[in-house]
Design a protein around this motif. Structure first.
Motif, PDB file in Angstrom:
ATOM      1  N   ARG A 527      -8.985 -21.651   6.904  1.00 38.21           N
ATOM      2  CA  ARG A 527      -9.549 -22.644   5.987  1.00 38.21           C
ATOM      3  C   ARG A 527     -11.067 -22.537   5.932  1.00 38.21           C
ATOM      4  NH1 ARG A 527      -4.644 -24.033   7.067  1.00 38.21           N
ATOM      5  NH2 ARG A 527      -3.468 -25.499   5.744  1.00 38.21           N
ATOM      6  N   ARG A 528     -11.714 -22.477   7.098  1.00 29.61           N
ATOM      7  CA  ARG A 528     -13.183 -22.409   7.062  1.00 29.61           C
ATOM      8  C   ARG A 528     -13.657 -21.096   6.452  1.00 29.61           C
ATOM      9  NH1 ARG A 528     -15.615 -19.421  11.156  1.00 29.61           N
ATOM     10  NH2 ARG A 528     -14.252 -18.820  12.880  1.00 29.61           N
ATOM     11  N   TRP A 529     -12.869 -20.013   6.616  1.00 26.94           N
ATOM     12  CA  TRP A 529     -13.210 -18.741   5.975  1.00 26.94           C
ATOM     13  C   TRP A 529     -12.891 -18.766   4.481  1.00 26.94           C
ATOM     14  CZ3 TRP A 529     -10.165 -15.897  10.338  1.00 26.94           C
ATOM     15  CH2 TRP A 529     -10.996 -15.747  11.461  1.00 26.94           C
ATOM     16  N   LYS A 530     -12.120 -19.757   4.088  1.00 30.78           N
ATOM     17  CA  LYS A 530     -11.696 -19.947   2.700  1.00 30.78           C
ATOM     18  C   LYS A 530     -10.987 -18.697   2.175  1.00 30.78           C
ATOM     19  CE  LYS A 530     -13.123 -22.451  -1.414  1.00 30.78           C
ATOM     20  NZ  LYS A 530     -14.220 -22.934  -2.278  1.00 30.78           N
ATOM     21  N   ILE A 531      -9.908 -18.322   2.880  1.00 29.22           N
ATOM     22  CA  ILE A 531      -9.134 -17.125   2.511  1.00 29.22           C
ATOM     23  C   ILE A 531      -7.657 -17.469   2.313  1.00 29.22           C
ATOM     24  CG2 ILE A 531     -10.701 -15.523   3.659  1.00 29.22           C
ATOM     25  CD1 ILE A 531      -8.645 -15.365   5.975  1.00 29.22           C
ATOM     26  N   CYS A 532      -7.367 -18.731   1.949  1.00 32.68           N
ATOM     27  CA  CYS A 532      -5.978 -19.171   1.858  1.00 32.68           C
ATOM     28  C   CYS A 532      -5.396 -19.073   0.454  1.00 32.68           C
ATOM     29  CB  CYS A 532      -5.857 -20.619   2.341  1.00 32.68           C
ATOM     30  SG  CYS A 532      -6.231 -20.861   4.080  1.00 32.68           S
ATOM     31  N   ALA A 533      -6.133 -19.577  -0.543  1.00 33.20           N
ATOM     32  CA  ALA A 533      -5.589 -19.750  -1.890  1.00 33.20           C
ATOM     33  C   ALA A 533      -5.747 -18.480  -2.723  1.00 33.20           C
ATOM     34  CB  ALA A 533      -6.283 -20.927  -2.579  1.00 33.20           C
ATOM     35  N   ALA A 534      -4.958 -18.394  -3.780  1.00 30.81           N
ATOM     36  CA  ALA A 534      -5.073 -17.273  -4.709  1.00 30.81           C
ATOM     37  C   ALA A 534      -6.499 -17.175  -5.222  1.00 30.81           C
ATOM     38  CB  ALA A 534      -4.100 -17.459  -5.866  1.00 30.81           C
ATOM     39  N   GLY A 535      -7.049 -15.961  -5.184  1.00 30.56           N
ATOM     40  CA  GLY A 535      -8.427 -15.740  -5.616  1.00 30.56           C
ATOM     41  C   GLY A 535      -9.448 -15.896  -4.519  1.00 30.56           C
ATOM     42  N   ASP A 536      -9.016 -16.355  -3.319  1.00 31.54           N
ATOM     43  CA  ASP A 536      -9.930 -16.540  -2.189  1.00 31.54           C
ATOM     44  C   ASP A 536      -9.648 -15.489  -1.119  1.00 31.54           C
ATOM     45  OD1 ASP A 536     -11.119 -18.743  -3.361  1.00 31.54           O
ATOM     46  OD2 ASP A 536      -9.846 -20.186  -2.329  1.00 31.54           O
ATOM     47  N   GLY A 537     -10.501 -14.477  -1.025  1.00 29.58           N
ATOM     48  CA  GLY A 537     -10.368 -13.476   0.032  1.00 29.58           C
ATOM     49  C   GLY A 537      -8.996 -12.836   0.045  1.00 29.58           C
ATOM     50  N   THR A 542      -0.743 -17.355   0.446  1.00 31.48           N
ATOM     51  CA  THR A 542       0.117 -17.093  -0.708  1.00 31.48           C
ATOM     52  C   THR A 542       0.966 -15.846  -0.473  1.00 31.48           C
ATOM     53  OG1 THR A 542      -1.481 -15.697  -1.894  1.00 31.48           O
ATOM     54  CG2 THR A 542      -1.653 -18.082  -2.216  1.00 31.48           C
ATOM     55  N   GLN A 543       0.763 -15.201   0.674  1.00 33.83           N
ATOM     56  CA  GLN A 543       1.529 -13.999   1.011  1.00 33.83           C
ATOM     57  C   GLN A 543       2.809 -14.388   1.750  1.00 33.83           C
ATOM     58  OE1 GLN A 543       0.341 -11.038  -0.122  1.00 33.83           O
ATOM     59  NE2 GLN A 543      -1.341 -12.251  -0.975  1.00 33.83           N
ATOM     60  N   THR A 558      16.806   0.635  14.904  1.00 33.46           N
ATOM     61  CA  THR A 558      16.036   0.865  13.680  1.00 33.46           C
ATOM     62  C   THR A 558      15.464  -0.473  13.239  1.00 33.46           C
ATOM     63  OG1 THR A 558      18.022   0.600  12.314  1.00 33.46           O
ATOM     64  CG2 THR A 558      17.391   2.849  12.940  1.00 33.46           C
ATOM     65  N   TYR A 559      14.346  -0.425  12.559  1.00 36.69           N
ATOM     66  CA  TYR A 559      13.583  -1.626  12.236  1.00 36.69           C
ATOM     67  C   TYR A 559      13.450  -1.771  10.728  1.00 36.69           C
ATOM     68  CZ  TYR A 559      12.470  -1.318  17.182  1.00 36.69           C
ATOM     69  OH  TYR A 559      12.572  -1.248  18.544  1.00 36.69           O
ATOM     70  N   GLU A 560      13.923  -2.916  10.247  1.00 41.16           N
ATOM     71  CA  GLU A 560      13.851  -3.223   8.819  1.00 41.16           C
ATOM     72  C   GLU A 560      12.933  -4.431   8.647  1.00 41.16           C
ATOM     73  OE1 GLU A 560      16.955  -5.636   6.500  1.00 41.16           O
ATOM     74  OE2 GLU A 560      17.512  -3.545   6.090  1.00 41.16           O
ATOM     75  N   TYR A 561      11.818  -4.234   7.980  1.00 37.27           N
ATOM     76  CA  TYR A 561      10.827  -5.299   7.831  1.00 37.27           C
ATOM     77  C   TYR A 561      11.106  -6.081   6.556  1.00 37.27           C
ATOM     78  CZ  TYR A 561       8.732  -2.662  11.576  1.00 37.27           C
ATOM     79  OH  TYR A 561       8.527  -2.016  12.779  1.00 37.27           O
ATOM     80  N   VAL A 562      11.178  -7.405   6.695  1.00 34.79           N
ATOM     81  CA  VAL A 562      11.649  -8.248   5.599  1.00 34.79           C
ATOM     82  C   VAL A 562      10.703  -9.425   5.376  1.00 34.79           C
ATOM     83  CG1 VAL A 562      14.066  -7.646   5.971  1.00 34.79           C
ATOM     84  CG2 VAL A 562      13.082  -9.610   7.182  1.00 34.79           C
ATOM     85  N   ASN A 563      10.732  -9.970   4.160  1.00 34.25           N
ATOM     86  CA  ASN A 563      10.053 -11.220   3.856  1.00 34.25           C
ATOM     87  C   ASN A 563      10.972 -12.374   4.225  1.00 34.25           C
ATOM     88  OD1 ASN A 563       7.901  -9.751   2.808  1.00 34.25           O
ATOM     89  ND2 ASN A 563       8.614  -9.919   0.699  1.00 34.25           N
ATOM     90  N   VAL A 564      10.483 -13.281   5.083  1.00 34.46           N
ATOM     91  CA  VAL A 564      11.310 -14.386   5.569  1.00 34.46           C
ATOM     92  C   VAL A 564      11.182 -15.614   4.678  1.00 34.46           C
ATOM     93  CG1 VAL A 564      11.761 -15.934   7.513  1.00 34.46           C
ATOM     94  CG2 VAL A 564      11.129 -13.541   7.922  1.00 34.46           C
ATOM     95  N   THR A 565       9.971 -15.939   4.294  1.00 32.18           N
ATOM     96  CA  THR A 565       9.760 -17.103   3.440  1.00 32.18           C
ATOM     97  C   THR A 565       8.461 -16.922   2.675  1.00 32.18           C
ATOM     98  OG1 THR A 565       9.727 -19.544   3.389  1.00 32.18           O
ATOM     99  CG2 THR A 565       8.459 -18.489   5.125  1.00 32.18           C
ATOM    100  N   SER A 566       8.356 -17.624   1.571  1.00 34.97           N
ATOM    101  CA  SER A 566       7.127 -17.591   0.779  1.00 34.97           C
ATOM    102  C   SER A 566       6.256 -18.777   1.160  1.00 34.97           C
ATOM    103  CB  SER A 566       7.464 -17.641  -0.721  1.00 34.97           C
ATOM    104  OG  SER A 566       8.181 -18.831  -1.017  1.00 34.97           O
ATOM    105  N   SER A 567       5.022 -18.727   0.742  1.00 40.92           N
ATOM    106  CA  SER A 567       4.082 -19.804   1.015  1.00 40.92           C
ATOM    107  C   SER A 567       3.350 -20.176  -0.269  1.00 40.92           C
ATOM    108  CB  SER A 567       3.068 -19.393   2.088  1.00 40.92           C
ATOM    109  OG  SER A 567       3.712 -19.118   3.312  1.00 40.92           O
TER     110      SER A 567
END
Length: 597
Positions: A527-537, A542-543, A558-567
């Motif tokens: 938050r203090r770096w302001k890298i959370c929202a779309a367009g910020d760092g 949002t990832q 074997t390792y399968e990398y997956v998206n667990v949830t959105s933010s």
């Protein structure tokens, strides 16, 4: 006639009561009812424990790390992890990432921070108002009273900082002890006004601050055992360091005033130069957070702690799902694995020689396959990874942790709630790798520790003096050396010889992320770096939060990398909304920008 008889009986009863009371005075309130006048009786002097209790009450509202979110952690509301079980309390963490945070529910999140910190401020103000009524005594001499007042002022400054980092501008009540019938319509002071108040209260450079009356900075209870747990000059300097760092950061410093970064560097260096604290170095690094013996507390790295008792409750809550905790033959609980660290965090940890597994420390540029194999992900990694996260085949209670799909700790029992990411949180747990049953440990909550101050300094110097390689890298090297990272032929522990300010910024932020993981830092840092929202760092909130499915076949994985949830993160979420209930009682209180009533 029957009714008349009843009336006569009643009057006889009243007569008897009145006659009896003429010779005996009945109490008008319970005899054990302690009113303020009785408790705060100056005639009792400080030998009365009441004034002592009022002083120690100033400490009661310091935050907890381990129990605020149904045994999960605030950083499980960031890209570093998820709450494993979506039950009341821990599931509230999801509101920080799914857009469901509101003025109506914020009062029940984050430990009810608004009311808790104002309660702490009121307790301090009540003590400061009443302590002068009590003369010094042999039990509490004048020097001790003076120090108590300084400690209370420092605690009040800390409570204001806790409010400021959440809401920015907040009402300032000064020394007032407000009661229900007082005018509580107080407007919000600006962020700068709140910060100035904190600085004026605790800075060694401000005449009239509490600093000179505080006890000396200490890192061990061996010499001054009665001072363990009390705030002191070291705590004041640590709070100044964190405050100055926040003031210099993009959220607070949108115009990037370099002087603020210089002030942050000076504040951190002042504490470093006290030469009181040092990085904890031991053969068993779990002892930094979970002491098996109370005599090991405090260690050289602790600056400010909230003390907690000796127990195994944290181990019960966060050990991988599927173990049992018992005494003798009586099984008490099954471990719950309440926190699921993310693949995002796991990937942030370095290789053993101090390199990032990403090109230029940037996930957007992909894995650096010259130093990292995604199908052999845990080999030759920074030792902090295995100390922070339970990996597949980690040791625990003389067993192998099975986080592969269908393993004992990830899916073996149908209907059980297992890790959501393929990982469990190990940090803060005692050393139970090679014991057959849980060993109770002492788990103090470290509000400030020395590693943070070193990171504060490196960050501030890089932002204010980016060509000063010696000062930027000096303490990063100390942290990596302590961690067990290899020195390399150049003794730079993986730090590049040539870099620009942006690359070093990524390195420092990444170092902070892995060193301070789940210590209530990442949530506020992004938050203090302001890298959370779309367009910020990096727009980290949002990832997707990522995990891993580990498949076991014929003894290999074997390792399968997956998206667990959105933010989801909107710009208004950099600051908390004020609880709606607080707006009802204060007509001068205005809601945080962007939030509805």
């Amino acid at each position: 006639m029957k009714n008349t008889y009843k009336i006569l009986i009643f009057f006889c009863f009243v007569y008897l009561i009145c006659s009896f009371s003429a010779c005996k005075q009945y109490e008008l309130e319970p005899l054990n009812w302690n009113t303020e006048d009785r408790v705060m009786n100056p005639g009792d002097s400080t030998e009365n424990s009441a004034i002592k209790q009022l002083f120690y009450a100033s400490y009661l509202d310091l935050p907890l790390l381990h129990t605020r979110f149904s045994s999960s952690y605030l950083d499980a509301a960031t890209d570093d992890g998820l709450p494993t079980q979506t039950v009341a309390g821990s599931s509230d963490l999801n509101n920080y990432r799914n857009g469901l945070l509101t003025p109506g529910n914020i009062a029940y999140l984050d430990g009810d921070a608004w009311s808790r910190n104002y309660r702490g401020i009121r307790r301090v103000n009540l003590f400061l108002e009443k302590e002068s009524l009590f003369p010094a005594s042999t039990q509490v001499p004048a020097t001790m009273k003076k120090r108590w007042k300084a400690e209370a002022r420092l605690l009040r400054a800390y409570y204001y900082f806790e409010l400021m980092k959440r809401w920015g501008a907040v009402p300032m009540v000064g020394d007032l002890v407000l009661n229900a019938d007082d005018d509580c319509n107080i407007p919000r002071s600006t962020v700068d006004e709140v910060a100035k108040y904190i600085i004026d209260e605790i800075s060694p450079d401000v005449e009239g601050s509490c600093y000179n009356d505080l006890h000396r900075a200490i890192s061990s209870g061996a010499v001054y055992p009665t001072e363990v747990g009390h705030v002191n000059k070291g705590v004041a300097l640590a709070l100044l360091s964190r405050l100055k760092l926040y003031q210099a950061s993009p959220l607070y410093n949108p115009d990037n005033d370099i002087n603020k970064w210089r002030e942050a560097a000076v504040a951190a260096k002042k504490l470093i130069d006290e030469n009181v604290y040092a990085l904890f170095k031991g053969s068993d690094m779990t002892q930094l957070f979970a002491m098996s013996n109370i005599s090991m507390f405090p260690n050289s790295e602790m600056i400010m702690v909230k003390q907690m008792g000796t127990n195994s409750s944290i181990e019960q809550s966060n050990s991988p799902v599927g173990f049992t905790y018992g005494t003798g033959t009586a099984t008490i609980v099954t471990t719950r694995g309440m926190t699921s660290p993310s693949q995002n965090l796991v990937d942030a940890f370095l290789t053993l020689d101090g390199k990032s597994i990403y090109k230029n420390y940037d996930p957007a540029q992909g894995y650096d396959l010259a130093v990292y194999d995604p199908q052999n992900p845990y080999v030759n990694r920074d030792p902090r990874l295995a100390r922070t996260v339970f990996l597949n085949e980690s040791n625990w209670l003389k067993q192998k942790v099975e986080t592969f799909v269908g393993g004992r700790h990830n899916g073996e029992i149908s209907g059980a709630v297992y890790t959501r990411t393929g990982y469990y949180l190990k940090k803060f747990l005692g050393n139970n790798d090679n014991t057959e049953s849980f060993v109770s440990a002492y788990h103090p909550y470290q509000i400030f520790r020395y590693a943070e101050i070193l990171l504060n300094y490196a960050e501030a110097v890089n932002e204010s003096d980016p060509t000063n390689d010696t000062e930027i890298t000096k303490y990063l090297i100390e942290l990596r050396k302590r961690a067990g990272v290899s020195a390399g032929s150049d003794d730079r522990y993986g730090l590049p010889v040539s870099y620009d300010q942006e690359l070093m910024r990524r390195i420092i932020r990444n170092e902070r992320r892995i060193e301070m993981a789940f210590e209530d830092q990442r949530f506020w840092d992004i938050r203090r770096w302001k890298i959370c929202a779309a367009g910020d760092g990096d727009a980290v909130m949002t990832q997707p939060v990522r995990g891993v499915n580990i498949i076991k076949s014929d003894g290999t994985f074997t390792y399968e990398y997956v998206n667990v949830t959105s933010s989801k993160f909107e710009s208004k979420m950099y600051w908390y909304p004020i609880p709606r209930s607080e707006l009802y009682g204060n007509s001068q209180l205005k809601q945080t920008d962007g939030w509805g009533y």
